[in-house]
Design a protein around this motif. Structure first.
Motif, PDB file in Angstrom:
ATOM      1  N   GLU A   2     -14.067  13.051  26.397  1.00  7.38           N
ATOM      2  CA  GLU A   2     -15.431  13.580  27.343  1.00  7.38           C
ATOM      3  C   GLU A   2     -16.487  12.972  26.606  1.00  7.38           C
ATOM      4  O   GLU A   2     -16.445  11.952  26.459  1.00  7.38           O
ATOM      5  N   TRP A   3     -17.428  13.389  27.308  1.00  3.21           N
ATOM      6  CA  TRP A   3     -18.954  13.130  27.087  1.00  3.21           C
ATOM      7  C   TRP A   3     -20.044  13.800  27.097  1.00  3.21           C
ATOM      8  O   TRP A   3     -20.096  15.223  27.179  1.00  3.21           O
ATOM      9  N   GLY A   4     -21.050  13.385  27.348  1.00  2.00           N
ATOM     10  CA  GLY A   4     -22.260  14.460  26.954  1.00  2.00           C
ATOM     11  C   GLY A   4     -23.474  13.568  26.755  1.00  2.00           C
ATOM     12  O   GLY A   4     -23.290  12.676  26.999  1.00  2.00           O
ATOM     13  N   ILE A   5     -24.918  14.249  26.315  1.00  2.00           N
ATOM     14  CA  ILE A   5     -25.772  13.835  26.044  1.00  2.00           C
ATOM     15  C   ILE A   5     -26.271  13.021  24.395  1.00  2.00           C
ATOM     16  O   ILE A   5     -26.251  14.607  24.052  1.00  2.00           O
ATOM     17  N   VAL A  54     -32.592   9.295  24.071  1.00  2.00           N
ATOM     18  CA  VAL A  54     -31.775   9.532  24.645  1.00  2.00           C
ATOM     19  C   VAL A  54     -30.590   9.072  25.212  1.00  2.00           C
ATOM     20  O   VAL A  54     -30.963   7.957  25.977  1.00  2.00           O
ATOM     21  N   GLY A  55     -29.798   9.222  25.504  1.00  2.00           N
ATOM     22  CA  GLY A  55     -29.151   8.599  26.157  1.00  2.00           C
ATOM     23  C   GLY A  55     -27.260   9.550  26.463  1.00  2.00           C
ATOM     24  O   GLY A  55     -27.039  10.519  25.736  1.00  2.00           O
ATOM     25  N   PRO A  56     -26.301   8.787  27.306  1.00  2.00           N
ATOM     26  CA  PRO A  56     -25.259   9.243  27.479  1.00  2.00           C
ATOM     27  C   PRO A  56     -24.566   8.936  26.646  1.00  2.00           C
ATOM     28  O   PRO A  56     -24.184   8.250  25.673  1.00  2.00           O
ATOM     29  N   GLU A  57     -23.074   9.700  26.277  1.00  2.00           N
ATOM     30  CA  GLU A  57     -22.390   9.187  25.218  1.00  2.00           C
ATOM     31  C   GLU A  57     -20.862   9.463  25.336  1.00  2.00           C
ATOM     32  O   GLU A  57     -20.544  10.792  26.595  1.00  2.00           O
ATOM     33  N   VAL A  58     -19.776   8.428  25.596  1.00  2.00           N
ATOM     34  CA  VAL A  58     -18.168   8.691  25.925  1.00  2.00           C
ATOM     35  C   VAL A  58     -17.442   9.336  24.856  1.00  2.00           C
ATOM     36  O   VAL A  58     -17.620   8.129  23.343  1.00  2.00           O
ATOM     37  N   ASN A  59     -16.703   9.572  24.467  1.00  2.00           N
ATOM     38  CA  ASN A  59     -16.121   9.941  23.675  1.00  2.00           C
ATOM     39  C   ASN A  59     -14.011  10.068  23.726  1.00  2.00           C
ATOM     40  O   ASN A  59     -13.939  10.875  24.486  1.00  2.00           O
ATOM     41  N   VAL A  60     -12.988   8.825  23.295  1.00  2.00           N
ATOM     42  CA  VAL A  60     -11.972   8.582  23.555  1.00  2.00           C
ATOM     43  C   VAL A  60     -11.387   9.468  22.408  1.00  2.00           C
ATOM     44  O   VAL A  60     -11.655   9.251  21.212  1.00  2.00           O
ATOM     45  N   LEU A  61      -9.931  10.107  22.760  1.00  2.00           N
ATOM     46  CA  LEU A  61      -9.434  11.059  21.611  1.00  2.00           C
ATOM     47  C   LEU A  61      -8.385  10.238  21.383  1.00  2.00           C
ATOM     48  O   LEU A  61      -7.506   9.043  22.108  1.00  2.00           O
ATOM     49  N   LEU A  62      -8.193  10.324  19.811  1.00  2.00           N
ATOM     50  CA  LEU A  62      -7.268   8.848  19.121  1.00  2.00           C
ATOM     51  C   LEU A  62      -5.965   9.849  18.646  1.00  2.00           C
ATOM     52  O   LEU A  62      -4.921   9.141  19.284  1.00  2.00           O
ATOM     53  N   LEU A 118     -21.164  17.791  27.896  1.00  2.00           N
ATOM     54  CA  LEU A 118     -21.295  18.307  29.368  1.00  2.00           C
ATOM     55  C   LEU A 118     -19.755  18.268  30.084  1.00  2.00           C
ATOM     56  O   LEU A 118     -19.229  18.392  31.629  1.00  2.00           O
ATOM     57  N   SER A 119     -18.894  18.154  29.306  1.00  2.00           N
ATOM     58  CA  SER A 119     -16.987  18.374  29.660  1.00  2.00           C
ATOM     59  C   SER A 119     -16.370  18.600  28.303  1.00  2.00           C
ATOM     60  O   SER A 119     -16.679  18.689  26.959  1.00  2.00           O
ATOM     61  N   PRO A 120     -15.342  19.708  28.539  1.00  2.00           N
ATOM     62  CA  PRO A 120     -14.481  20.312  26.985  1.00  2.00           C
ATOM     63  C   PRO A 120     -13.890  19.224  26.563  1.00  2.00           C
ATOM     64  O   PRO A 120     -13.124  18.247  26.812  1.00  2.00           O
ATOM     65  N   TYR A 121     -13.513  18.700  24.587  1.00  2.00           N
ATOM     66  CA  TYR A 121     -12.645  18.790  24.270  1.00  2.00           C
ATOM     67  C   TYR A 121     -11.064  19.171  24.213  1.00  2.00           C
ATOM     68  O   TYR A 121     -10.730  18.829  23.645  1.00  2.00           O
ATOM     69  N   GLU A 122     -11.386  20.642  24.764  1.00  2.00           N
ATOM     70  CA  GLU A 122     -10.168  21.256  24.568  1.00  2.00           C
ATOM     71  C   GLU A 122     -10.707  22.096  25.162  1.00  2.00           C
ATOM     72  O   GLU A 122     -10.969  22.873  25.600  1.00  2.00           O
ATOM     73  N   ASN A 180     -20.173  21.485  20.851  1.00  2.00           N
ATOM     74  CA  ASN A 180     -22.227  20.604  21.149  1.00  2.00           C
ATOM     75  C   ASN A 180     -22.313  20.514  19.461  1.00  2.00           C
ATOM     76  O   ASN A 180     -22.255  21.542  18.911  1.00  2.00           O
ATOM     77  N   THR A 181     -22.873  18.983  19.497  1.00  2.00           N
ATOM     78  CA  THR A 181     -22.489  19.444  17.194  1.00  2.00           C
ATOM     79  C   THR A 181     -23.982  18.443  17.446  1.00  2.00           C
ATOM     80  O   THR A 181     -24.998  17.539  18.482  1.00  2.00           O
ATOM     81  N   PHE A 182     -24.480  18.903  16.369  1.00  2.00           N
ATOM     82  CA  PHE A 182     -26.003  17.978  15.754  1.00  2.00           C
ATOM     83  C   PHE A 182     -25.355  17.658  13.599  1.00  2.00           C
ATOM     84  O   PHE A 182     -24.258  17.924  13.454  1.00  2.00           O
ATOM     85  N   GLY A 183     -25.921  16.596  13.230  1.00  2.00           N
ATOM     86  CA  GLY A 183     -25.855  15.859  12.546  1.00  2.00           C
ATOM     87  C   GLY A 183     -26.718  15.110  11.542  1.00  2.00           C
ATOM     88  O   GLY A 183     -27.626  14.624  12.530  1.00  2.00           O
TER      89      GLY A 183
END
Length: 212
Positions: free
Chosen positions: A149-152, A127-135, A173-177, A195-198
């Motif tokens: 955006e970021w989340g857990i 478990v830990g944080p993630e950060v996504n940068v929009l391309l 934890l933040s919006p993607y849009e 919220n994403t699962f896979g």
């Protein structure tokens, strides 16, 4: 998406068939690749339930991830896991009358996730944080998508020899849009939390002193 995932699955199977008696736990730094589908469920904050526009309904939507992963054991039970990945996601607007999708938005990200994990034999959880940068993005109309955006992120997995399989879930934890509407002279901002699962299937390419 199907072509990419099928190619990676073939690569994983060939790598697995070529391995010799590797143990399930490594004593050193290791690196590999993994890929798989993801599904995003959108939650709208300040959902305009009385508004008959395109925010009336957004259904769950599909995408995929291609990931480079690295693992650094701390001791026999603890480890640090890091993912560097490309991620594609969509959202689908549903018709308020028929509930059929009538439009799609797509978003492509580069992301990184760092997690603390616990392992027992071949199974592990982290478990830990993630950060996504929009391309890039492809949207129906004006977009207010944030640059990041970021989340857990949480992952439950199993590794046998070189091959690992994981199930994952990300809590936003933040919006993607976000969209801002002016209704009756008042501006209201609606935030889209995804919220994403896979699942992912991967192979260890190198590293790690094997423990028997």
């Amino acid at each position: 998406m199907k072509t990419i995932f099928s190619s990676i699955c073939v690569f994983v199977i060939l790598s697995f068939s070529g391995t010799v008696n590797y143990a399930q736990v490594t004593d050193g730094f290791s690196f590999g690749l993994k890929a798989g589908p993801n599904r995003m469920i959108t939650k709208i904050i300040n959902n305009p339930r009385s508004y008959n526009g395109q925010l009336r309904g957004i259904s769950a939507s599909n995408g995929f991830q291609i990931v480079g992963w690295a693992t650094l054991p701390i001791n026999r039970w603890l480890f640090i896991d890091t993912d560097l990945y490309f991620q594609q996601r969509e959202n689908k607007y549903d018709s308020p009358i028929t509930n059929d999708p009538y439009g799609y938005n797509s978003y492509n990200y580069a992301g990184v996730s760092g997690r603390l994990g616990v392992k027992h034999k071949r199974a592990f959880i982290s478990v830990g944080p993630e950060v996504n940068v929009l391309l890039t993005k492809k949207v129906l109309s004006a977009s207010e998508a944030p640059a990041a955006e970021w989340g857990i992120n949480a992952r439950l997995g199993y590794q046998y020899r070189r091959v690992r399989i994981e199930a994952f879930y990300t809590k936003a934890l933040s919006p993607y849009e976000q969209r801002t509407f002016e209704i009756m002279g008042n501006k209201t901002q609606y935030l889209f939390h995804g919220n994403t699962f896979g699942l992912s299937l991967g192979v260890k390419l190198f590293g790690g002193k094997e423990r028997r």
